[in-house]
Design an enzyme around this catalytic site. Structure first.
Site, short mmCIF file in Angstrom:
data_model
loop_
_atom_site.label_atom_id
_atom_site.label_comp_id
_atom_site.label_asym_id
_atom_site.label_seq_id
_atom_site.Cartn_x
_atom_site.Cartn_y
_atom_site.Cartn_z
N ASP A 48 1.08 -1.25 -0.01
CA ASP A 48 -0.01 0.07 -0.11
C ASP A 48 0.75 1.32 0.08
OD1 ASP A 48 -2.20 -1.55 0.09
OD2 ASP A 48 -2.53 -1.50 2.35
N ARG A 49 0.34 2.23 -0.51
CA ARG A 49 1.06 3.49 -0.70
C ARG A 49 2.13 3.91 0.40
NH1 ARG A 49 1.27 7.72 -4.66
NH2 ARG A 49 1.89 9.79 -3.81
#
Length: 232
Positions: A12-13
């Site tokens: 995830d970012r």
């Protein structure tokens, strides 16, 4: 320039930690078989007595609330009714993807916990959703934390001081800390470790110096990070 680099998996970012790349097409194909199928490749050695024919992924998370140690076994599915489009939810009865996370508490401080999360399955947002579902969301989580609307506000650079107070950190406190797997080409046992990064370590240490109810406590966020867009 000209070197072959292929991303083997995703984070995830806002998740920090280990990210694997392959440096040849052959390695790309071989490692993806290990990652996606977990038990396709038979390793030639062991680490600490564990069979390394499967990939072992361990994350560190700081949670608001203290989760019970053990396995969270709750199937999940995409939340197609949610306008944010990227959110997952606990699956309804008889539906969804199997999802299991092994939770082990490392340390507890004033209502927060540093936990070790081992993925027994690999689903999108699995750790974050599982911890939130047992009432212990990851600190700084804009999607599964205090208000899912924080994700859109962060993407539009509209987070204000109250948002930052709720979040406590400008990004969610999740870190890919350790991967153990066989080298998919040579069979060598790999044990890859990434220490807890400075922003999460500082937040954890600050909990001891200034507990959450202390008048001296301030959101642990610098402005350049706090206002950065967050996209899943």
């Amino acid at each position: 320039p000209g070197e072959h680099l292929a991303l083997l998996h995703r984070l995830d970012r806002e998740t920090s930690g280990i990210l694997l790349f392959a440096r040849s097409p052959m390695a790309d194909r071989a490692f993806k078989r290990v990652i996606e199928h977990r038990s396709v490749y038979v390793a030639r050695s062991t680490i600490d007595g564990l069979n390394t024919e499967t990939l072992e992924k361990t994350y560190l998370a700081i949670t608001r609330g203290v989760p019970e140690p053990g396995i969270i076994d709750l199937p999940i599915e995409p939340d197609l009714e949610n306008p944010l489009r990227v959110k997952m939810r606990l699956a309804r009865a008889g539906r969804g993807l199997a999802a299991k996370t092994l939770i082990d508490q490392v340390e507890e401080r004033v209502g927060y916990a540093l936990v070790r999360c081992r993925l027994l399955t690999g689903r999108q947002h699995q750790i974050r959703l599982h911890l939130s579902s047992v009432g212990c969301p990851v600190v700084g989580d804009k999607l599964y934390g205090p208000d899912e609307r924080l994700l859109a506000r962060a993407a539009d650079r509209l987070l204000d001081s109250e948002d930052l107070r709720l979040l406590e950190l400008p990004r969610h406190a999740l870190h890919a800390a350790r991967y153990r797997l066989p080298h998919a080409v040579t069979g060598e046992a790999l044990d890859l470790v990434s220490p807890l990064p400075e922003d999460l370590r500082s937040f954890w240490d600050e909990l001891m110096r200034n507990p959450p109810n202390s008048p001296c406590r301030q959101p642990s966020a610098n402005s350049s990070l706090a206002l950065a867009p967050s996209k899943e």
